[in-house]
Design a protein around this motif. Structure first.
Motif, PDB file in Angstrom:
ATOM      1  N   LEU A  45      -2.693  -1.262   6.461  1.00 11.58           N
ATOM      2  CA  LEU A  45      -2.166  -2.257   5.718  1.00 11.58           C
ATOM      3  C   LEU A  45      -0.739  -1.383   4.947  1.00 11.58           C
ATOM      4  CD1 LEU A  45      -1.207  -5.219   4.672  1.00 11.58           C
ATOM      5  CD2 LEU A  45      -3.387  -4.384   3.342  1.00 11.58           C
ATOM      6  N   TYR A  46       0.488  -1.358   5.330  1.00  7.79           N
ATOM      7  CA  TYR A  46       0.870  -0.105   4.038  1.00  7.79           C
ATOM      8  C   TYR A  46       1.746  -1.128   3.036  1.00  7.79           C
ATOM      9  CZ  TYR A  46       0.790   2.682   8.064  1.00  7.79           C
ATOM     10  OH  TYR A  46      -0.161   3.684   8.855  1.00  7.79           O
ATOM     11  N   GLU A  47       1.641  -0.079   2.092  1.00  9.20           N
ATOM     12  CA  GLU A  47       2.423  -0.465  -0.050  1.00  9.20           C
ATOM     13  C   GLU A  47       3.984  -0.339   0.958  1.00  9.20           C
ATOM     14  OE1 GLU A  47      -0.965  -1.481  -2.860  1.00  9.20           O
ATOM     15  OE2 GLU A  47      -0.358   1.039  -1.995  1.00  9.20           O
ATOM     16  N   PHE A  48       4.651  -1.631   0.307  1.00 10.07           N
ATOM     17  CA  PHE A  48       6.121  -0.732  -0.339  1.00 10.07           C
ATOM     18  C   PHE A  48       6.706  -1.846  -1.347  1.00 10.07           C
ATOM     19  CE2 PHE A  48       5.684  -1.236   4.802  1.00 10.07           C
ATOM     20  CZ  PHE A  48       6.577  -0.186   5.229  1.00 10.07           C
ATOM     21  N   ARG A  49       7.334  -0.698  -2.437  1.00 10.11           N
ATOM     22  CA  ARG A  49       7.714  -1.245  -3.237  1.00 10.11           C
ATOM     23  C   ARG A  49       9.537  -1.297  -3.488  1.00 10.11           C
ATOM     24  NH1 ARG A  49       5.839   2.632  -7.705  1.00 10.11           N
ATOM     25  NH2 ARG A  49       4.021   0.843  -7.463  1.00 10.11           N
ATOM     26  N   CYS A  50       9.890  -2.620  -3.670  1.00 11.63           N
ATOM     27  CA  CYS A  50      11.705  -2.051  -3.743  1.00 11.63           C
ATOM     28  C   CYS A  50      12.108  -1.430  -5.193  1.00 11.63           C
ATOM     29  CB  CYS A  50      12.156  -3.869  -3.647  1.00 11.63           C
ATOM     30  SG  CYS A  50      11.907  -5.206  -5.428  1.00 11.63           S
ATOM     31  N   GLU A  51      13.548  -1.117  -5.363  1.00  6.98           N
ATOM     32  CA  GLU A  51      13.952  -0.670  -6.382  1.00  6.98           C
ATOM     33  C   GLU A  51      13.376  -1.721  -7.230  1.00  6.98           C
ATOM     34  OE1 GLU A  51      17.355  -2.342  -4.159  1.00  6.98           O
ATOM     35  OE2 GLU A  51      16.726  -0.399  -3.143  1.00  6.98           O
ATOM     36  N   ASN A  52      13.312  -2.920  -7.375  1.00 11.58           N
ATOM     37  CA  ASN A  52      13.365  -3.404  -8.656  1.00 11.58           C
ATOM     38  C   ASN A  52      11.765  -3.497  -8.955  1.00 11.58           C
ATOM     39  OD1 ASN A  52      15.994  -3.966  -8.556  1.00 11.58           O
ATOM     40  ND2 ASN A  52      16.548  -6.063  -7.153  1.00 11.58           N
ATOM     41  N   SER A  53      11.059  -2.732  -8.154  1.00  8.90           N
ATOM     42  CA  SER A  53       9.500  -1.958  -8.441  1.00  8.90           C
ATOM     43  C   SER A  53       8.325  -3.753  -7.593  1.00  8.90           C
ATOM     44  CB  SER A  53       8.886  -2.592 -10.160  1.00  8.90           C
ATOM     45  OG  SER A  53      10.146  -1.314 -10.633  1.00  8.90           O
ATOM     46  N   HIS A  54       9.125  -4.168  -6.794  1.00 11.90           N
ATOM     47  CA  HIS A  54       8.309  -5.683  -6.444  1.00 11.90           C
ATOM     48  C   HIS A  54       7.499  -4.636  -5.345  1.00 11.90           C
ATOM     49  CE1 HIS A  54      11.508  -8.505  -7.661  1.00 11.90           C
ATOM     50  NE2 HIS A  54      10.541  -8.345  -8.012  1.00 11.90           N
ATOM     51  N   LEU A  55       6.238  -5.430  -5.524  1.00 16.68           N
ATOM     52  CA  LEU A  55       5.117  -4.667  -3.962  1.00 16.68           C
ATOM     53  C   LEU A  55       4.635  -5.134  -3.456  1.00 16.68           C
ATOM     54  CD1 LEU A  55       2.639  -2.810  -6.697  1.00 16.68           C
ATOM     55  CD2 LEU A  55       3.515  -1.588  -5.229  1.00 16.68           C
ATOM     56  N   HIS A  56       4.783  -4.890  -2.448  1.00 14.43           N
ATOM     57  CA  HIS A  56       4.211  -6.168  -1.060  1.00 14.43           C
ATOM     58  C   HIS A  56       3.471  -4.781  -0.256  1.00 14.43           C
ATOM     59  CE1 HIS A  56       8.127  -4.500   0.463  1.00 14.43           C
ATOM     60  NE2 HIS A  56       7.859  -5.421   2.157  1.00 14.43           N
ATOM     61  N   GLU A  57       2.821  -5.780   0.618  1.00 15.53           N
ATOM     62  CA  GLU A  57       2.335  -5.147   2.007  1.00 15.53           C
ATOM     63  C   GLU A  57       3.034  -5.919   3.779  1.00 15.53           C
ATOM     64  OE1 GLU A  57      -2.080  -6.330   0.908  1.00 15.53           O
ATOM     65  OE2 GLU A  57      -2.111  -4.233  -0.792  1.00 15.53           O
ATOM     66  N   LEU A  58       2.820  -5.022   3.987  1.00 14.01           N
ATOM     67  CA  LEU A  58       2.576  -5.394   5.914  1.00 14.01           C
ATOM     68  C   LEU A  58       1.696  -4.186   6.670  1.00 14.01           C
ATOM     69  CD1 LEU A  58       6.691  -4.680   5.810  1.00 14.01           C
ATOM     70  CD2 LEU A  58       5.331  -6.879   5.930  1.00 14.01           C
ATOM     71  N   LEU A  59       1.545  -5.117   7.761  1.00 11.92           N
ATOM     72  CA  LEU A  59       0.495  -4.656   8.551  1.00 11.92           C
ATOM     73  C   LEU A  59       1.588  -4.337   9.131  1.00 11.92           C
ATOM     74  CD1 LEU A  59      -1.665  -7.669   8.744  1.00 11.92           C
ATOM     75  CD2 LEU A  59      -2.589  -5.051   8.127  1.00 11.92           C
ATOM     76  N   LEU A  60       0.519  -2.863   9.421  1.00 14.85           N
ATOM     77  CA  LEU A  60       1.746  -2.501  10.899  1.00 14.85           C
ATOM     78  C   LEU A  60       1.174  -1.255  11.935  1.00 14.85           C
ATOM     79  CD1 LEU A  60       5.051  -0.191   8.904  1.00 14.85           C
ATOM     80  CD2 LEU A  60       4.796  -2.566  10.119  1.00 14.85           C
TER      81      LEU A  60
ATOM     82  N   ALA B  15      16.110  -2.740  -0.146  1.00 13.61           N
ATOM     83  CA  ALA B  15      15.177  -2.043   0.384  1.00 13.61           C
ATOM     84  C   ALA B  15      13.922  -1.806  -0.358  1.00 13.61           C
ATOM     85  CB  ALA B  15      16.069  -0.655   0.737  1.00 13.61           C
ATOM     86  N   ALA B  16      12.556  -2.166   0.477  1.00  9.15           N
ATOM     87  CA  ALA B  16      11.927  -1.146  -0.217  1.00  9.15           C
ATOM     88  C   ALA B  16      11.202  -0.334   0.915  1.00  9.15           C
ATOM     89  CB  ALA B  16      10.997  -2.516   0.484  1.00  9.15           C
ATOM     90  N   THR B  17      10.484   1.229   0.156  1.00  5.04           N
ATOM     91  CA  THR B  17      10.253   2.070   0.407  1.00  5.04           C
ATOM     92  C   THR B  17       8.960   1.826   0.356  1.00  5.04           C
ATOM     93  OG1 THR B  17      10.169   3.348  -2.267  1.00  5.04           O
ATOM     94  CG2 THR B  17      12.085   3.707  -0.249  1.00  5.04           C
ATOM     95  N   ARG B  18       8.183   3.208   2.203  1.00  3.00           N
ATOM     96  CA  ARG B  18       6.627   2.750   1.439  1.00  3.00           C
ATOM     97  C   ARG B  18       6.056   3.582   1.054  1.00  3.00           C
ATOM     98  NH1 ARG B  18       4.741   4.127   7.332  1.00  3.00           N
ATOM     99  NH2 ARG B  18       4.424   6.527   7.428  1.00  3.00           N
ATOM    100  N   LEU B  19       4.726   2.859   0.225  1.00  8.62           N
ATOM    101  CA  LEU B  19       4.307   4.135  -0.810  1.00  8.62           C
ATOM    102  C   LEU B  19       2.815   5.063  -0.336  1.00  8.62           C
ATOM    103  CD1 LEU B  19       3.813   1.378  -3.947  1.00  8.62           C
ATOM    104  CD2 LEU B  19       4.943   3.431  -2.923  1.00  8.62           C
ATOM    105  N   ILE B  20       2.119   6.061  -0.945  1.00 10.97           N
ATOM    106  CA  ILE B  20       1.436   6.605  -0.068  1.00 10.97           C
ATOM    107  C   ILE B  20       0.094   6.311  -0.903  1.00 10.97           C
ATOM    108  CG2 ILE B  20       1.202   9.236   0.090  1.00 10.97           C
ATOM    109  CD1 ILE B  20       3.367  10.133   0.658  1.00 10.97           C
ATOM    110  N   SER B  21      -0.413   5.799  -0.930  1.00 16.01           N
ATOM    111  CA  SER B  21      -1.868   5.341  -0.963  1.00 16.01           C
ATOM    112  C   SER B  21      -3.396   6.222  -0.076  1.00 16.01           C
ATOM    113  CB  SER B  21      -2.348   4.147  -1.704  1.00 16.01           C
ATOM    114  OG  SER B  21      -1.632   3.240  -0.397  1.00 16.01           O
ATOM    115  N   SER B  22      -3.391   6.010  -0.753  1.00 13.81           N
ATOM    116  CA  SER B  22      -5.602   7.019  -0.752  1.00 13.81           C
ATOM    117  C   SER B  22      -5.799   5.275   0.833  1.00 13.81           C
ATOM    118  CB  SER B  22      -6.771   6.454  -1.714  1.00 13.81           C
ATOM    119  OG  SER B  22      -6.695   5.830  -2.252  1.00 13.81           O
ATOM    120  N   PRO B  23      -6.834   5.855   1.691  1.00 13.61           N
ATOM    121  CA  PRO B  23      -6.749   4.579   3.031  1.00 13.61           C
ATOM    122  C   PRO B  23      -8.186   4.346   2.203  1.00 13.61           C
ATOM    123  CG  PRO B  23      -7.236   6.339   3.599  1.00 13.61           C
ATOM    124  CD  PRO B  23      -6.780   6.916   2.080  1.00 13.61           C
TER     125      PRO B  23
END
Ligand SMILES: [Zn+2]
Length: 95
Positions: free
Chosen positions: A3-18, A35-43
């Motif tokens: 499960l990856y976390e993404f944040r857009c330039e408007n600071s909306h967070l969402h998650e995607l299974l990739l 456009a939202a960029t993938r965040l680096i988070s701990s597993p």
């Protein structure tokens, strides 16, 4: 799949299974479409081996490779051996 976390330039967070081989480092934001960029988070390694993680693994594996039942289940464990020798106990009702 992780499960990856993404944040857009408007600071909306969402998650995607990739899949782990997915090279997508950006995804459209479901709220604003930016456009939202993938965040680096701990597993979440703390859940490995837990009852919850085992249940999730069994559930996921049963969706792809369900267990095939090829015989009727047994009637359960055999009755335990007698533990008393008092003759009055033999007259008690049985379940
Ligand atoms: Zn957004």
């Amino acid at each position: 799949m992780p499960l990856y976390e993404f944040r857009c330039e408007n600071s909306h967070l969402h998650e995607l299974l990739l899949s782990m081989t997915a090279a997508d480092r950006s995804a459209p934001c479901p709220e604003c479409g930016g456009a939202a960029t993938r965040l680096i988070s701990s597993p979440a390694l703390g859940h490995l081996g837990s009852a919850r993680a085992q249940l999730i693994d069994r559930t996921e594996s049963s969706a792809h490779a369900p267990t095939v039942v090829d015989q009727v289940p047994g009637r359960g464990a055999p009755r335990p051996a007698r533990t008393t020798h008092d003759p009055r106990h033999a007259r008690l009702p049985r379940p």
